[in-house]
Design a protein around this motif. Structure first.
Motif, short mmCIF file in Angstrom:
data_model
loop_
_atom_site.label_atom_id
_atom_site.label_comp_id
_atom_site.label_asym_id
_atom_site.label_seq_id
_atom_site.Cartn_x
_atom_site.Cartn_y
_atom_site.Cartn_z
N ARG A 6 -5.22 12.29 6.72
CA ARG A 6 -5.25 11.13 7.62
C ARG A 6 -3.85 10.72 8.07
NH1 ARG A 6 -7.93 6.02 8.27
NH2 ARG A 6 -6.82 5.06 10.01
N PHE A 7 -2.90 10.66 7.14
CA PHE A 7 -1.59 10.10 7.44
C PHE A 7 -0.46 11.14 7.47
CE2 PHE A 7 -4.05 6.73 5.26
CZ PHE A 7 -4.14 5.83 6.31
N ASP A 8 -0.81 12.39 7.14
CA ASP A 8 0.20 13.45 7.08
C ASP A 8 1.33 13.08 6.11
OD1 ASP A 8 1.22 15.96 7.69
OD2 ASP A 8 2.45 15.22 9.35
N LEU A 9 0.94 12.44 5.03
CA LEU A 9 1.86 12.00 3.98
C LEU A 9 1.19 12.20 2.62
CD1 LEU A 9 3.00 8.54 5.43
CD2 LEU A 9 4.48 10.55 5.17
N PRO A 10 2.00 12.37 1.57
CA PRO A 10 1.40 12.37 0.24
C PRO A 10 1.16 10.94 -0.23
CG PRO A 10 3.76 12.67 0.05
CD PRO A 10 3.45 12.66 1.52
N VAL A 11 0.23 10.73 -1.12
CA VAL A 11 0.08 9.44 -1.78
C VAL A 11 1.34 9.17 -2.59
CG1 VAL A 11 -1.16 8.20 -3.60
CG2 VAL A 11 -2.44 9.51 -1.90
N GLU A 12 1.94 8.00 -2.40
CA GLU A 12 3.12 7.66 -3.19
C GLU A 12 2.70 7.23 -4.59
OE1 GLU A 12 6.25 8.00 -2.65
OE2 GLU A 12 6.27 8.58 -0.55
N THR A 13 2.11 6.06 -4.70
CA THR A 13 1.66 5.54 -5.99
C THR A 13 0.44 4.65 -5.84
OG1 THR A 13 3.96 5.51 -6.78
CG2 THR A 13 2.33 4.29 -8.09
N TYR A 14 0.50 3.70 -4.92
CA TYR A 14 -0.41 2.56 -4.94
C TYR A 14 -1.61 2.65 -4.00
CZ TYR A 14 3.58 0.66 -7.42
OH TYR A 14 4.60 0.47 -8.32
N ALA A 15 -1.67 3.65 -3.14
CA ALA A 15 -2.78 3.75 -2.18
C ALA A 15 -4.15 3.75 -2.85
CB ALA A 15 -2.61 4.98 -1.29
N PRO A 16 -4.36 4.51 -3.94
CA PRO A 16 -5.69 4.49 -4.57
C PRO A 16 -6.05 3.11 -5.13
CG PRO A 16 -4.42 6.39 -5.31
CD PRO A 16 -3.48 5.49 -4.58
N TYR A 17 -5.07 2.37 -5.61
CA TYR A 17 -5.32 1.05 -6.17
C TYR A 17 -5.66 0.06 -5.06
CZ TYR A 17 -3.26 3.30 -10.18
OH TYR A 17 -3.01 4.18 -11.19
N ALA A 18 -4.98 0.19 -3.91
CA ALA A 18 -5.29 -0.66 -2.77
C ALA A 18 -6.69 -0.36 -2.25
CB ALA A 18 -4.25 -0.47 -1.66
N TYR A 19 -7.03 0.91 -2.21
CA TYR A 19 -8.38 1.32 -1.78
C TYR A 19 -9.43 0.69 -2.69
CZ TYR A 19 -12.27 4.43 -0.53
OH TYR A 19 -13.49 4.93 -0.13
N ASP A 20 -9.23 0.83 -3.99
CA ASP A 20 -10.18 0.26 -4.95
C ASP A 20 -10.25 -1.25 -4.84
OD1 ASP A 20 -11.06 2.66 -5.94
OD2 ASP A 20 -9.95 2.56 -7.82
N ALA A 21 -9.11 -1.90 -4.60
CA ALA A 21 -9.10 -3.37 -4.50
C ALA A 21 -9.97 -3.84 -3.34
CB ALA A 21 -7.67 -3.87 -4.33
N VAL A 22 -9.88 -3.16 -2.20
CA VAL A 22 -10.74 -3.52 -1.06
C VAL A 22 -12.20 -3.31 -1.41
CG1 VAL A 22 -11.38 -2.93 1.31
CG2 VAL A 22 -8.96 -3.03 0.67
N MET A 23 -12.49 -2.18 -2.05
CA MET A 23 -13.88 -1.87 -2.41
C MET A 23 -14.44 -2.87 -3.44
SD MET A 23 -15.01 0.46 -0.57
CE MET A 23 -14.69 1.93 0.39
N VAL A 24 -13.61 -3.34 -4.32
CA VAL A 24 -14.04 -4.33 -5.30
C VAL A 24 -14.38 -5.65 -4.60
CG1 VAL A 24 -13.22 -5.81 -7.18
CG2 VAL A 24 -12.91 -3.34 -7.32
N LEU A 25 -13.57 -6.05 -3.64
CA LEU A 25 -13.88 -7.25 -2.86
C LEU A 25 -15.22 -7.10 -2.13
CD1 LEU A 25 -10.36 -7.99 -1.30
CD2 LEU A 25 -11.62 -9.53 -2.82
N ALA A 26 -15.42 -5.94 -1.52
CA ALA A 26 -16.66 -5.70 -0.79
C ALA A 26 -17.87 -5.69 -1.73
CB ALA A 26 -16.57 -4.38 -0.03
N THR A 27 -17.69 -5.12 -2.91
CA THR A 27 -18.77 -5.07 -3.89
C THR A 27 -19.17 -6.48 -4.33
OG1 THR A 27 -18.07 -2.90 -4.69
CG2 THR A 27 -19.43 -4.21 -6.18
N ALA A 28 -18.17 -7.32 -4.58
CA ALA A 28 -18.46 -8.71 -4.98
C ALA A 28 -19.21 -9.46 -3.87
CB ALA A 28 -17.17 -9.43 -5.33
N MET A 29 -18.83 -9.22 -2.63
CA MET A 29 -19.52 -9.86 -1.51
C MET A 29 -20.98 -9.41 -1.44
SD MET A 29 -16.68 -9.66 1.54
CE MET A 29 -14.94 -9.86 1.16
N GLN A 30 -21.19 -8.12 -1.62
CA GLN A 30 -22.56 -7.60 -1.58
C GLN A 30 -23.40 -8.19 -2.71
OE1 GLN A 30 -20.95 -3.39 -1.16
NE2 GLN A 30 -22.89 -3.18 -0.11
N GLN A 31 -22.82 -8.29 -3.89
CA GLN A 31 -23.55 -8.83 -5.03
C GLN A 31 -23.87 -10.31 -4.84
OE1 GLN A 31 -21.11 -7.80 -8.42
NE2 GLN A 31 -21.83 -5.68 -8.46
#
Length: 380
Positions: free
Chosen positions: A298-323
């Motif tokens: 997608r970005f033509d870059l390697p993951v540095e460190t925090y991208a997976p955690y940011a991804y999960d954080a958004v998904m956790v917010l969405a999960t709480a909204m759905q629940q």
């Protein structure tokens, strides 16, 4: 007249259909300029991937289709800019915030989000202060400094068999806090005499000759650095120039894909040990690898460190909204506090303070210019 009524009815139907779609704004706040921009952009990119995935799923909450929108703001790793950004996001009535990167911006910004009743999930900030202010809006998806510092101290003494340890920090909330917790861990295991030097720099420094010369005279086995990769890279170069043959140990601030570029041939093999505040093994490794590949495409870059955690954080917010069947923060905050989510970075759930339950950490080193996983450990 009949034709006019038909047109009016059609317009009403269209208006009803339009109103059935809810726009949910998620904010991100991280440094998009300055020395930490690559880490901050990593957070934005991870969050953006989550937003795109959520929109592709055509999620319905409370009977309404949701359109997810990302608001990405630059806090420049500066506390004043961080509070300004926080107020901007609060005024925009975002449903939640993923950020900030630095502990020094996360803590002051958290007060603004708390006052606005907006949930904040940090994908990176590790200072214990953040979740000990009594805010029901503050969460994180990484381990805190207490766990990281203690884990690195134990690893340095027991696995690396270090007997003489020097400590440097950059005087930021993150760097000093992590160094203090590391020092506590060392004293608890090996006594105060194991710490042969305690030195300080700043997060924009480029010359470490004076402090490294003092440290060289103490002949340390390990040098612990509390800070980020932008400083650690040049520090490693000057360690090599001064002939300091000690391992550099640190937290996730230096544990990036960019460190080899910043340190050059001073990086060496197995000379740097760092920990990332998350850990996966078994089936979750495949999910993490797939995310990493998608990110690169997608970005033509390697993951540095925090991208997976940011991804999960958004998904956790969405999960709480759905629940909670609601996108209103006051209504889904109780669900967020109780959420259980199997993410790319591991199983996510929060304790009473908003800290990650059963937090795992991953030890890494570098070999031939590549970050290499050593082991997953859990804080005790």
């Amino acid at each position: 007249m009949v034709r006019r009524l038909a047109i009016v009815a059609a317009a009403c139907l269209l208006a009803t259909g339009a109103s059935a779609q809810t726009i949910v704004k998620i904010g991100t706040a991280s440094p998009l300029s300055g020395p930490g921009a690559h880490q901050g952009k990593d957070i934005e990119n991870g969050a953006r991937m989550a937003i795109d995935d959520l929109n592709a799923k055509a999620i319905t909450i409370g009977g309404q289709k949701v359109q997810w929108v990302l608001m990405a703001e630059d806090d420049a790793s500066d506390p004043k800019a961080g509070t300004a950004v926080a107020q901007k996001l609060a005024d925009a009535r975002v449903a939640g915030v993923v950020g900030h990167l630095n502990s020094g911006t996360t803590v002051p910004a958290s007060k603004i989000y708390a006052a606005a009743g907006i949930p904040q999930i940090s994908p990176a900030a590790t200072t214990p202060v953040y979740t000990r202010q009594g805010f029901r809006t503050a969460f994180r998806v990484v381990a805190n400094d207490n766990l990281i510092g203690r884990t690195l101290a134990t690893y340095s003494i027991k696995a690396l068999r270090a007997k003489r340890i020097a400590i440097i920090d950059d005087r930021t909330a993150f760097g000093q806090g992590l160094a203090d917790e590391f020092a506590k861990g060392v004293r608890a295991i090996a006594g105060n005499e194991a710490i042969v030097s305690r030195q300080f720099t700043n997060d924009k420094a480029v010359d470490f000759n004076a402090i490294l010369t003092q440290i060289r005279g103490k002949k340390p086995d390990v040098i612990f650095y509390g800070g980020m990769d932008a400083v650690a890279g040049p520090m490693l170069k000057q360690m090599k120039t001064l002939g300091i043959d000690a391992r550099l140990v640190s937290g996730d601030g230096i544990c990036s894909e960019r460190l080899p570029l910043l340190a050059g041939d001073a990086l060496g093999d197995d000379k740097v040990i760092c920990v990332v505040a998350g850990g996966i093994d078994g089936p979750q490794e495949a999910s993490h690898a797939a995310f990493t590949e998608r990110y690169r495409e997608r970005f033509d870059l390697p993951v540095e460190t925090y991208a997976p955690y940011a991804y999960d954080a958004v998904m956790v917010l969405a999960t709480a909204m759905q629940q909670a069947r609601s996108t209103v923060p006051a209504k889904f905050l109780p669900a967020l506090a109780k959420v259980r989510y199997e993410g790319i970075t591991g199983d996510i759930g929060f304790d009473a303070r908003g800290d990650l339950r059963d937090a795992a950490m991953t030890m890494f080193t570098y070999r031939q210019g590549k970050k290499v996983k050593l082991q997953v450990v859990r804080g005790r």
